[in-house]
Design a protein around this motif. Structure first.
Motif, PDB file in Angstrom:
ATOM      1  N   ILE A 145      -3.441  -6.105  -2.997  1.00 32.04           N
ATOM      2  CA  ILE A 145      -3.581  -4.922  -3.843  1.00 32.04           C
ATOM      3  C   ILE A 145      -3.245  -5.251  -5.294  1.00 32.04           C
ATOM      4  O   ILE A 145      -3.811  -4.673  -6.223  1.00 32.04           O
ATOM      5  CB  ILE A 145      -2.685  -3.786  -3.315  1.00 32.04           C
ATOM      6  CG1 ILE A 145      -3.202  -3.319  -1.946  1.00 32.04           C
ATOM      7  CG2 ILE A 145      -2.624  -2.620  -4.287  1.00 32.04           C
ATOM      8  CD1 ILE A 145      -2.331  -2.292  -1.263  1.00 32.04           C
ATOM      9  N   LYS A 151      -5.317  -0.312   2.485  1.00 29.93           N
ATOM     10  CA  LYS A 151      -4.995   1.072   2.155  1.00 29.93           C
ATOM     11  C   LYS A 151      -5.483   2.026   3.233  1.00 29.93           C
ATOM     12  O   LYS A 151      -4.793   3.001   3.577  1.00 29.93           O
ATOM     13  CB  LYS A 151      -5.624   1.446   0.803  1.00 29.93           C
ATOM     14  CG  LYS A 151      -4.964   0.783  -0.398  1.00 29.93           C
ATOM     15  CD  LYS A 151      -5.699   1.164  -1.677  1.00 29.93           C
ATOM     16  CE  LYS A 151      -5.080   0.488  -2.893  1.00 29.93           C
ATOM     17  NZ  LYS A 151      -5.834   0.810  -4.142  1.00 29.93           N
ATOM     18  N   ALA A 177       0.836  -1.204   0.000  1.00 32.38           N
ATOM     19  CA  ALA A 177       0.000   0.000   0.000  1.00 32.38           C
ATOM     20  C   ALA A 177       0.868   1.250   0.000  1.00 32.38           C
ATOM     21  O   ALA A 177       0.602   2.209  -0.742  1.00 32.38           O
ATOM     22  CB  ALA A 177      -0.923  -0.008   1.221  1.00 32.38           C
TER      23      ALA A 177
END
Length: 217
Positions: free
Chosen positions: A187, A200, A24
């Motif tokens: 992600i 995130k 992230a």
């Protein structure tokens, strides 16, 4: 900033949080390093599972040694964020990881067993503050069961005047295991998925907390 992800209790998802938070931060444009300080080498194993043709988002190095707090600063200065994937159990390695960190993230599952198990790590951090006055620490709920209210009352037990509980929570999802098996992060595998959104959000809250504490200092 050096973030130590630590808990003396095993199985709370330290490695999962380490690699996914690192992703992230990296995707947000930060230069990130992950330091595997656990003799089991889970982060290093994850990194080695990544396909050769897949470019790494961040490097992973092994530093499972009690001199970590002395050796890491020189390496970490070349990165915006360094994440330490810490070892379980009270040990020299755990103390070294705490002293090497600017901020300790303590992952906990919403369970009374996790509440009871935090006593050792809390004691170590308070002890380390005698030598490192600016050391910060927060709890983060990890592996929460999706669509349940379990643990709501238990979380009140984590309230501590110097150890706040972050609002962002990470739920138990199959995609974490599926992505890890490929040396990937949630992600990368499902960028629009709930897991990616949760990670995130946690990364952003960690940075906000650190900035707020720096301004207040």
């Amino acid at each position: 900033m050096i973030i130590g992800i630590l808990n003396q209790k095993g199985g709370v998802g330290k490695t999962t949080l380490s690699i996914n938070l690192a992703a992230a931060f990296a995707i947000a444009g930060q230069r990130v390093l992950v330091v595997d300080a656990d003799p089991q080498g889970s982060s290093l194993t994850w990194s080695s599972a990544r396909a050769a043709e897949t470019a790494p988002l961040f490097p992973v190095i092994g530093m499972a040694k009690p001199t970590l707090h002395r050796d890491l600063p020189e390496i970490a200065k070349d990165y915006d964020i360094t994440i330490i994937d810490g070892a379980p159990r009270v040990s020299e390695l755990g103390r070294a990881a705490i002293l090497a960190s600017d901020l300790i993230l303590i992952p906990v599952q919403p369970s009374p067993f996790d509440v009871w198990a935090t006593e050792d790590i809390v004691g170590l951090i308070k002890e380390a503050r005698q030598f490192k006055e600016g050391l910060k620490a927060v709890f983060a709920v990890n592996r929460k069961i999706v669509n349940t209210a379990i643990g709501r009352d238990v979380l009140d037990a984590f309230t501590d005047e110097s150890f706040p509980v972050l609002k962002s929570q990470v739920c138990q999802r199959v995609v974490y295991a599926e992505s890890a098996a490929q040396g990937l992060t949630v992600i990368e595998v499902a960028p629009a998925g709930e897991a990616a959104r949760e990670v995130k959000a946690l990364a952003k809250e960690l940075l906000r907390y650190d900035n707020q504490e720096r301004k207040a200092a």
